[in-house]
Design an enzyme around this catalytic site. Structure first.
Site, PDB file in Angstrom:
ATOM      1  N   PHE A  14       0.819  -1.148   0.111  1.00 13.18           N
ATOM      2  CA  PHE A  14       0.045   0.110  -0.089  1.00 13.18           C
ATOM      3  C   PHE A  14       0.883   1.142  -0.060  1.00 13.18           C
ATOM      4  CE2 PHE A  14      -4.674   0.802   1.289  1.00 13.18           C
ATOM      5  CZ  PHE A  14      -5.124  -0.365   0.644  1.00 13.18           C
TER       6      PHE A  14
ATOM      7  N   HIS B 160     -12.401  12.133   1.352  1.00 17.92           N
ATOM      8  CA  HIS B 160     -12.329  10.694   1.866  1.00 17.92           C
ATOM      9  C   HIS B 160     -12.270  10.386   3.375  1.00 17.92           C
ATOM     10  CE1 HIS B 160     -11.733   6.321   1.563  1.00 17.92           C
ATOM     11  NE2 HIS B 160     -10.580   6.492   2.291  1.00 17.92           N
TER      12      HIS B 160
ATOM     13  N   ARG C 197      -3.339  10.687   6.629  1.00 19.35           N
ATOM     14  CA  ARG C 197      -3.170   8.931   7.166  1.00 19.35           C
ATOM     15  C   ARG C 197      -2.872   8.370   5.865  1.00 19.35           C
ATOM     16  NH1 ARG C 197      -6.876   5.057   5.836  1.00 19.35           N
ATOM     17  NH2 ARG C 197      -8.659   6.196   4.997  1.00 19.35           N
TER      18      ARG C 197
ATOM     19  N   GLN D  97      -8.703  14.370   4.104  1.00 17.49           N
ATOM     20  CA  GLN D  97      -7.758  13.499   3.116  1.00 17.49           C
ATOM     21  C   GLN D  97      -8.568  13.445   1.852  1.00 17.49           C
ATOM     22  OE1 GLN D  97      -6.933   9.187   3.496  1.00 17.49           O
ATOM     23  NE2 GLN D  97      -4.963  10.138   3.488  1.00 17.49           N
TER      24      GLN D  97
ATOM     25  N   LEU E  99     -15.261   4.831  -4.203  1.00 16.58           N
ATOM     26  CA  LEU E  99     -13.904   4.605  -4.002  1.00 16.58           C
ATOM     27  C   LEU E  99     -13.363   3.361  -4.589  1.00 16.58           C
ATOM     28  CD1 LEU E  99     -11.332   5.003  -2.037  1.00 16.58           C
ATOM     29  CD2 LEU E  99     -12.335   3.369  -0.578  1.00 16.58           C
TER      30      LEU E  99
ATOM     31  N   HIS F 175      -8.656  11.153  -1.250  1.00 18.26           N
ATOM     32  CA  HIS F 175      -8.279   9.924  -1.830  1.00 18.26           C
ATOM     33  C   HIS F 175      -7.997  10.218  -3.450  1.00 18.26           C
ATOM     34  CE1 HIS F 175      -8.091   5.594  -2.967  1.00 18.26           C
ATOM     35  NE2 HIS F 175      -7.880   5.549  -1.550  1.00 18.26           N
TER      36      HIS F 175
ATOM     37  N   GLU G  22      -6.982   1.954  -2.842  1.00 17.06           N
ATOM     38  CA  GLU G  22      -5.511   2.090  -3.175  1.00 17.06           C
ATOM     39  C   GLU G  22      -4.672   0.470  -3.196  1.00 17.06           C
ATOM     40  OE1 GLU G  22      -3.707   4.884  -0.409  1.00 17.06           O
ATOM     41  OE2 GLU G  22      -2.026   3.759  -0.294  1.00 17.06           O
TER      42      GLU G  22
ATOM     43  N   ARG H 287      -1.195   9.373   0.118  1.00 20.59           N
ATOM     44  CA  ARG H 287      -2.197   9.850  -0.716  1.00 20.59           C
ATOM     45  C   ARG H 287      -2.052  11.338  -1.097  1.00 20.59           C
ATOM     46  NH1 ARG H 287      -7.030   6.182   2.493  1.00 20.59           N
ATOM     47  NH2 ARG H 287      -6.248   4.303   1.375  1.00 20.59           N
TER      48      ARG H 287
END
Lengths: 231, 593
Positions: free
Chosen positions: B122, B356, B400, B243, B255, B245, B258, B289
């Protein structure tokens, strides 16, 4: 685009009725949930459940032109007009498209839908081969929307005794799990004329499942386990 | 309805919110024989944890070498050094144990041939403190949140937790000594208010993604707990850090995990160029991100966007092959087909940065206690806890990392449960309910009753909500400047005033969603002001907060947490905890991927 929507407010209405709405701004990629939201912007008394908008939370099961489905995953342009939207069948209506799901949840809880392990657990993960894990595919993805159970004639006849396809799918999800150690108890719980054996393979559940799951097959698998248990 | 004939129930602990954080806490407490009530405005498995896709980080080292200390480093770097290092150490150290525990509880994690839990790479993950890519994200295909949420709910069924499904929390009740005594809630089905008295109250209400027009969040993510805290006089921390995304479906917002890039997918612009190589030469598409989102926004701004309006980029997955895609990412394949008629095995997916995750929230320490500044230090608010997206521990700081939110909710859900147990040992009795606080909460609810709804009807809930979301998108998005934020603040303050004009047209008691949405909009308006005001004041760029007029991180002036108070829209600040529990501090250094 024309809609006919089931309306019932117990505080105001003697009995339910169908109300017509017309939307002239429905685009080709618009889902039924989007349309319901546009209608709600005109008439905020229209009441329905919805949340994630992408078919994973399971809130917005409704009956669409006679078939159960999720409003957020059903494209308006692919439906015959007027689009008739009703609450899912056989459940007590609270208001408009909102039904009381307690009976459905009761059956879910009744199958003890949790992993049961009697032995001490390892310090790390249980080992489970990809093949063993694959047996859970098609089972664990259930979102508890209720499309299947409320479209099942066996459930309509015996809603208090027949567990229904969603609960039985979950029962098998744990029976199929290599980590679970409660096979005998689970099978015993499902024995008898009603809880599982009311299923007559009508397969409405398979046709309406918005996640493409197959409760009928799961029920057959449980029956096979029972037979194996007997011999 | 007056407070004398209000229905009342009593519990040791009231948990508000039935996502992963609330359910993990409730489980901890129910198993310790505490009397727990979980209040949720939707049936628990409809909570937004269900939509988490990619996975949960833990240094199990099942695929590549790993250890919790590397995870800690990555999280601190990902947070752009705004994360509190004590909380981050605690989270990363606990991670493996908690993944194993979830597995024992039944989570159907994907498996490797060895039978161990499958882990995927990730963004922002490295081996050996910034070295090669790590594979730290434990996954159940791309439905990890669903798998975890359902398992935690199932375990709570086993533990016989009390659930109040479809109850909406209105306000916290507190007394003159500052103790939180429970909450006033509304039974949605009957429209009846209910007072739940509790020795401890845990807020686990999730984030506020509905602040923005295009978001990956569910309709229910209206930040109710954050707004309840604000109204109770508690500040919100770091609200400027929201955030975006990188890969929401363009224009729609759903979504795309990721994990799609973790499995080998990458982004291309209209020239077919794999542009992340220019922005993050080492990590490329698996940079943090905030970095990837800024890169996409920059490509589009500079005219290299795709589509007739040049307003998005493409996520390429077709080279991974149908088998891998449908085995590892079945959920996003299904979603692409349902919502766009696109089969990712054959076509690219249009994506754009999409609101997000709320990094900011209710300030807590690593035990889940809500803490507020007093004199030189801070102290906890007796009886009040917060965990998950509504809380700000802060393990995510200014940005995050993917895979750390499922971890956050489970780690701090359990930690709060443990601390509540201790609290209950020394606070054995319910305190007297403060009638003034209760009257206030009831008046807040009754603002939307027939006869008390005094708005002139010139505004509607849906109209004002749409305008609020559009304003946030236009004035407080990926890139920010002083002028735009100032204008944005004026606009959201005007919206705050215009709430007085709103009148609802449904006063039924039974399942009145118009009233619920009005209450939610009040919450969103408060949070919009908190977010824009905090963003305007922070004159630097850090993590997700990117100021074109202050493009650099400024550790001298701004290595500190923001605190926003509802009263007078006042700002305050508090230091970042740079000292971990047991290891050496990671001091701030330039952040390069």
């Amino acid at each position: 685009m024309r809609f006919k929507i089931y309306r019932y407010n117990p505080e105001k209405d003697q009995k339910p009725y169908m109300q017509e709405f017309v939307l002239d701004n429905v685009t080709d990629d618009m889902m039924l949930r989007d349309a319901l939201l546009l209608i709600k912007a005109q008439d905020e008394t229209l009441t329905f459940r919805h949340s994630c908008g992408e078919g994973v939370c399971g809130s917005d099961a409704v009956n669409i032109n006679g078939t159960n489905g999720l409003a957020c995953k059903t494209r308006c342009s692919e439906l015959k007009q007027p689009i008739e939207v009703r609450p899912v069948p056989s459940m007590p209506v609270i208001r408009d498209l909102v039904v009381d799901m307690e009976q459905f949840y009761h059956h879910y809880r009744a199958v003890k839908p949790y992993l049961t392990v009697h032995d001490p657990v390892p310090e790390v993960e249980f080992r489970q081969s990809p093949e063993q894990r694959k047996k859970l595919d098609g089972l664990y993805e259930c979102i508890l929307c209720g499309c299947c159970t409320t479209s099942c004639p066996s459930f309509w006849w015996n809603p208090d005794k027949f567990r229904g396809p969603a609960a039985l799918l979950q029962a098998y999800r744990f029976l199929a799990d290599s980590r679970d150690q409660a096979t005998a108890e689970r099978l015993q719980e499902l024995d008898g004329p009603y809880r599982m054996f009311r299923c007559h393979s009508i397969m409405n559940c398979v046709n309406v499942c918005p996640k493409g799951l197959n409760p009928t097959e799961a029920i057959h698998s449980i029956k096979k386990l029972m037979v194996k248990d007997l011999v | 309805m007056s407070i004398e004939n209000l229905e009342r129930r009593r519990f040791d602990t009231l948990v508000i919110g039935a996502g992963g954080g609330g359910l993990r806490s409730a489980l901890q407490l129910a198993e310790a024989d505490a009397h727990v009530a979980v209040v949720s405005k939707v049936f628990p498995t409809r909570s937004h944890t269900v939509a988490a896709q990619g996975g949960m980080n833990a240094a199990l080292a099942n695929v590549l070498p790993d250890n919790w200390h590397w995870h800690m480093y990555d999280t601190i770097k990902g947070s752009d050094y705004l994360g509190d290092q004590d909380a981050i150490e605690y989270m990363c150290r606990s991670a493996s144990h908690l993944v194993y525990e979830l597995e024992h509880q039944g989570v159907p994690f994907s498996r490797m041939d060895s039978g161990k839990i499958y882990q995927r790479p990730f963004g922002g993950q490295s081996q050996n403190f910034g070295g090669e890519q790590a594979a730290r994200t434990c996954a159940a295909a791309d439905r990890t949140g669903h798998a975890i949420l359902h398992t935690l709910y199932q375990q709570n069924i086993r533990a016989k937790t009390h659930f109040f499904d479809e109850y909406f929390a209105v306000d916290l009740i507190k007394d003159k000594d500052g103790f939180i005594l429970g909450a006033l809630v509304l039974e949605i089905e009957t429209g009846e208010p209910l007072l739940i008295e509790a020795k401890t109250t845990l807020l686990a209400t999730g984030g506020a993604g509905q602040l923005f027009r295009t978001n990956t969040n569910a309709h229910i993510n209206t930040g109710d707990g954050l707004a309840m805290a604000l109204r109770a006089g508690i500040p919100l921390q770091d609200m400027e850090f929201f955030q975006f995304h990188p890969t929401g479906i363009a224009g729609k917002g759903m979504l795309i995990t990721e994990g799609a890039r973790g499995e080998g997918g990458y982004l291309v612009n209209k020239d077919g160029e794999r542009f992340m190589e220019r922005y993050a030469p080492h990590a490329k598409d698996l940079a943090s991100r905030d970095v990837v989102s800024r890169a996409i926004a920059t490509e589009v701004r500079e005219g290299r966007g795709c589509g007739p309006n040049g307003d998005h980029v493409m996520l390429k997955l077709d080279h991974l092959g149908r088998d891998v895609l449908y085995q590892r990412l079945p959920g996003i394949c299904d979603m692409s087909k349902a919502f766009m008629h696109i089969d990712p095995a054959e076509e690219e997916i249009p994506v754009f940065p999409t609101a997000h995750y709320t990094m900011g929230g209710i300030p807590t320490n690593r035990f889940g206690q809500v803490v507020v500044p007093v004199d030189q230090g801070e102290e906890s608010i007796p009886g009040l806890y917060a965990v998950g997206e509504c809380a700000c521990v802060s393990v995510h700081g200014a940005n995050r990392l993917g895979g750390n939110s499922l971890l956050d909710i489970v780690v701090f859900g359990r930690a709060a449960g443990n601390d509540i147990k201790k609290y209950l040992e020394t606070n054995r009795h319910h305190r007297q309910i403060d009638d003034e606080s209760l009257e206030q909460a009831l008046a807040h609810l009754q603002r939307w009753d027939e006869g008390k709804d005094l708005g002139d009807g010139s505004e509607s809930v849906s109209g004002l909500r749409a305008e609020l979301q559009k304003t946030m998108e236009d004035y407080c998005s990926v890139f920010r400047t002083e002028d735009v934020l100032k204008e944005g603040l004026d606009k959201v303050l005007a919206l705050e005033k215009r709430m007085n004009n709103v009148r609802i047209t449904d006063y039924s008691k039974v399942f009145n969603t118009a009233r619920i949405e009005a209450l939610e909009l009040e919450n969103l308006v408060d949070l919009a002001v908190a977010t824009v005001k905090s963003a305007l004041e922070r004159k630097e760029s850090r993590g997700a907060h990117s100021r074109i007029d202050y493009p650099e991180r400024d550790d001298v002036s701004w290595l500190k947490h923001s605190l926003y108070y509802k009263e007078d829209h006042r700002m305050d600040y508090k230091p970042v905890t740079l000292q971990p529990v047991s290891v050496e501090s990671f001091p701030p250094k330039p952040r390069v991927y």
